[in-house]
Design a protein around this motif. Structure first.
Motif, PDB file in Angstrom:
ATOM      1  N   UNK A 168     -46.250  22.138 -42.017  1.00 34.75           N
ATOM      2  CA  UNK A 168     -46.019  23.359 -41.202  1.00 34.75           C
ATOM      3  C   UNK A 168     -46.544  23.253 -39.704  1.00 34.75           C
ATOM      4  N   UNK A 169     -47.546  22.661 -39.403  1.00 35.97           N
ATOM      5  CA  UNK A 169     -47.808  22.566 -38.082  1.00 35.97           C
ATOM      6  C   UNK A 169     -46.848  21.635 -37.247  1.00 35.97           C
ATOM      7  N   UNK A 170     -46.444  20.352 -37.790  1.00 37.58           N
ATOM      8  CA  UNK A 170     -45.630  19.530 -37.020  1.00 37.58           C
ATOM      9  C   UNK A 170     -44.220  19.942 -37.102  1.00 37.58           C
ATOM     10  N   UNK A 214     -48.678  28.190 -27.522  1.00 37.20           N
ATOM     11  CA  UNK A 214     -49.499  29.692 -27.346  1.00 37.20           C
ATOM     12  C   UNK A 214     -50.827  29.229 -28.250  1.00 37.20           C
ATOM     13  N   UNK A 215     -50.814  28.298 -28.879  1.00 33.70           N
ATOM     14  CA  UNK A 215     -52.145  28.265 -29.753  1.00 33.70           C
ATOM     15  C   UNK A 215     -52.854  27.326 -29.279  1.00 33.70           C
ATOM     16  N   UNK A 216     -54.347  27.139 -29.701  1.00 34.12           N
ATOM     17  CA  UNK A 216     -55.183  26.098 -29.444  1.00 34.12           C
ATOM     18  C   UNK A 216     -55.277  25.023 -30.523  1.00 34.12           C
ATOM     19  N   UNK A 217     -54.995  23.741 -30.062  1.00 33.96           N
ATOM     20  CA  UNK A 217     -55.266  22.682 -30.981  1.00 33.96           C
ATOM     21  C   UNK A 217     -56.499  22.634 -31.933  1.00 33.96           C
ATOM     22  N   UNK A 247     -57.073  22.616 -35.722  1.00 28.80           N
ATOM     23  CA  UNK A 247     -57.818  21.605 -36.435  1.00 28.80           C
ATOM     24  C   UNK A 247     -58.852  22.283 -37.372  1.00 28.80           C
ATOM     25  N   UNK A 248     -59.364  23.182 -37.081  1.00 30.01           N
ATOM     26  CA  UNK A 248     -60.559  23.829 -37.637  1.00 30.01           C
ATOM     27  C   UNK A 248     -60.049  24.496 -39.205  1.00 30.01           C
ATOM     28  N   UNK A 249     -58.704  25.071 -38.956  1.00 28.89           N
ATOM     29  CA  UNK A 249     -57.922  25.832 -40.005  1.00 28.89           C
ATOM     30  C   UNK A 249     -57.572  24.468 -41.025  1.00 28.89           C
ATOM     31  N   UNK A 253     -64.982  26.983 -31.451  1.00 26.66           N
ATOM     32  CA  UNK A 253     -65.462  25.826 -31.143  1.00 26.66           C
ATOM     33  C   UNK A 253     -64.793  24.630 -31.145  1.00 26.66           C
ATOM     34  N   UNK A 254     -63.858  24.615 -32.127  1.00 24.70           N
ATOM     35  CA  UNK A 254     -63.097  23.454 -32.216  1.00 24.70           C
ATOM     36  C   UNK A 254     -62.199  23.604 -30.893  1.00 24.70           C
TER      37      UNK A 254
END
Length: 570
Positions: free
Chosen positions: A95-97, A106-109, A113-115, A191-192
């Motif tokens: 889904x991410x790719x 608009x999202x934070x990488x 990664x945390x999800x 934090x990530x």
């Protein structure tokens, strides 16, 4: 879809494994229900002077069999849990790719990664702890209650009164646990993000002496996660305490009331002992249900965060087939208007065409919308008005794979992936031969660099190409794009990190490439594109002028000003 339905949907593909594990666990737990009855038989045998060896041996065999069956059930549940995690991880990665570029921007990488790691891992125990153990615990509690009702209704009434108070406490506390766990997971995502941000510009952080400030950001996010996690743990402890207190209180009340009933001959001693065994069994199952309920709330927080990613729109393909075509591609922008924020357009009514073969340059001040043209061609974004066409067909009507297979794209930052030089070059064309690779290295002017590398094409070039210079990274990106054999080559600021000596041979290479395919170059350094077949001048998101270098020097004030600022001869 509610959080509970989302969690159950994760289990659906493995429901039969879960059912089998649950039934085995239920069978193993049911073996424990026989213990109170066996205790009554043993007590009556002792009081009646009968031998107790037989009942004890039978009870022992039953306990061992129940333990073995329960162990097999736990293994099946653990297997289902691992399958749930793997499937969720694979689905979320895909889904991410496949996410739209605009959504990813608009999202934070770091949060993603945390999800992908932490939140998904929490699903592992959904099957065993939150679903099966809770369900089995309720079923076994019901069995224990039936045995207690058969034994003595008065003692059952005493037990039910105290247990009801525990259920009220749980109903009040569970929503608080869920909310705090969701906030804690969100803070871990932040934090990530902070760590990923610092690692992405590691040398800049050190050169700026910003280690303490970046550490403070990370510590602040960690403190927020800690605060919510501790609060959730506090409430989880409260549910555990309420369960323990209710168990002890119930035991004392039953012992007192039951002792009085035994003393008045209203209840046999063996029945009181059986009831106490049932109560202990019921208490164990109640603790299991409370634990399952609290774990369920933790997993609800995780699955909601995963569902947020699942709901993000992905790139979609039209049903139409792509047109056939060989050789160079043509490009046309017709009345294109687009803005990353619809209220602030970046491009305004842009129209120009690029015929097959040859080099077209796009120039203009920073912020004029040059790179946005490439983003629309690759369909990273879609025009709000107007059309962007490749080979006479709107890019929105092209299957994405077919469209992008025809385009070689070199970003302004020229990203290089961790791995070997060979891995980087073959990233877009895994079947390329070494002969193909050496050919594009020569075109990009990297043959001399290859000779200097200790292991040739198999030399590791570090995270983001850390062992290469900026100019070398740009040329690797160009070679990678050429290896794909595109019909249209998009080059965004490809000479920005090259000195004059390196720029000249690369410029000649691009001019040679433009004789066999369509090349569009974005350039701030006009020396790169003075020989272009046509130059498009953008200013304020509009096409200001189109012409050759010589034509624009005489016809356009902005272009003449840009050329004079770079000391180009007029």
């Amino acid at each position: 879809m509610g959080g509970s339905r989302l969690l159950l949907a994760q289990l659906r593909p493995y429901r039969w494994t879960v059912v089998a594990g649950g039934l085995l666990g239920l069978a193993g737990g049911a073996a424990g229900l026989v213990q109170p009855l066996a205790a009554k038989v043993v007590t009556e045998s002792l009081l009646g002077g009968r031998p107790v060896a037989g009942p004890l041996i039978g009870l022992t065999c039953l306990i061992v069999a129940g333990a073995l069956v329960s162990a097999l059930g736990r293994y099946l549940l653990a297997l289902a849990g691992e399958n749930v995690v793997r499937r969720a991880r694979d689905r979320l990665t895909g889904r991410i790719l496949r996410m739209r570029v605009g959504e990813l921007d608009r999202l934070e990488p770091g949060d993603l990664m945390s999800r992908l790691t932490g939140d998904i891992s929490l699903l592992r125990s959904v099957t065993a702890t939150a679903v099966v153990n809770g369900t089995a615990g309720l079923a076994l509690m019901a069995g224990a209650i039936v045995m207690m009702a058969v034994t003595d209704l008065t003692l059952l009434a005493v037990t039910a009164g105290v247990m009801a108070l525990t259920c009220v406490v749980m109903a009040l506390v569970m929503p608080v646990i869920s909310a705090d766990n969701q906030r804690a997971q969100a803070a871990i995502g932040r934090l990530g993000t902070v760590v990923e941000r610092a690692m992405g510009a590691y040398r800049t952080v050190k050169a700026s002496g910003a280690e303490r400030r970046e550490t403070a950001r990370a510590v602040d996010a960690s403190a927020t996660a800690w605060r919510h996690a501790v609060r959730a743990a506090r409430w989880q402890s409260a549910t555990g305490v309420s369960g323990t207190v209710s168990t002890q209180l119930t035991f004392l009340l039953v012992l007192g009331v039951g002792g009085a009933r035994v003393g008045s001959d209203a209840l046999p001693l063996s029945s009181l002992i059986m009831f106490l065994f049932c109560l202990m069994y019921l208490s164990n199952q109640l603790g299991q249900v409370i634990s399952a309920a609290t774990q369920w709330q933790v997993r609800l927080a995780a699955v909601r965060r995963l569902d947020e990613v699942d709901r993000l729109p992905s790139e979609t393909d039209p049903p139409a087939s792509p047109p056939a075509g060989d050789g160079s591609a043509s490009v046309a922008f017709s009345g294109v208007t687009f803005g990353y924020d619809p209220a602030a357009p970046v491009l305004r009514e842009v129209s120009f065409s690029v015929p097959p073969t040859g080099m077209t340059a796009v120039v203009g001040p920073s912020g004029a919308g040059k790179s946005t043209l490439f983003a629309l061609l690759e369909r990273f974004y879609e025009a709000e008005r107007g059309t962007v066409e490749v080979d006479g067909r709107d890019v929105r009507h092209w299957p994405l794979e077919a469209l992008r297979a025809r385009i070689g794209y070199v970003e302004q930052d020229a990203p290089v992936l961790a791995g070997t030089l060979r891995d980087n070059l073959r990233h877009a064309r895994p079947d390329a031969t070494d002969e193909d690779i050496h050919g594009v290295l020569a075109q990009a002017g990297l043959s001399s660099v290859l000779v200097q590398l200790p292991h040739g094409l198999d030399t590791a070039i570090g995270h983001r190409g850390a062992t290469l210079s900026g100019g070398q990274r740009q040329r690797v990106a160009i070679a990678r794009a050429l290896l794909r054999r595109p019909r249209l080559l998009l080059l965004d600021e490809i000479t920005s990190q090259l000195d004059a000596g390196s720029e000249a041979p690369l410029r000649r290479a691009i001019e040679e490439i433009a004789t066999t395919m369509t090349v569009i170059v974005i350039a701030h350094r006009l020396s790169t594109v003075t020989n272009a077949d046509r130059i498009v001048v953008l200013d304020g998101g509009r096409v200001r002028a189109v012409g050759t270098h010589r034509e624009l020097l005489t016809s356009d004030d902005l272009y003449r000003e840009l050329a004079a600022g770079q000391f180009l001869p007029s």
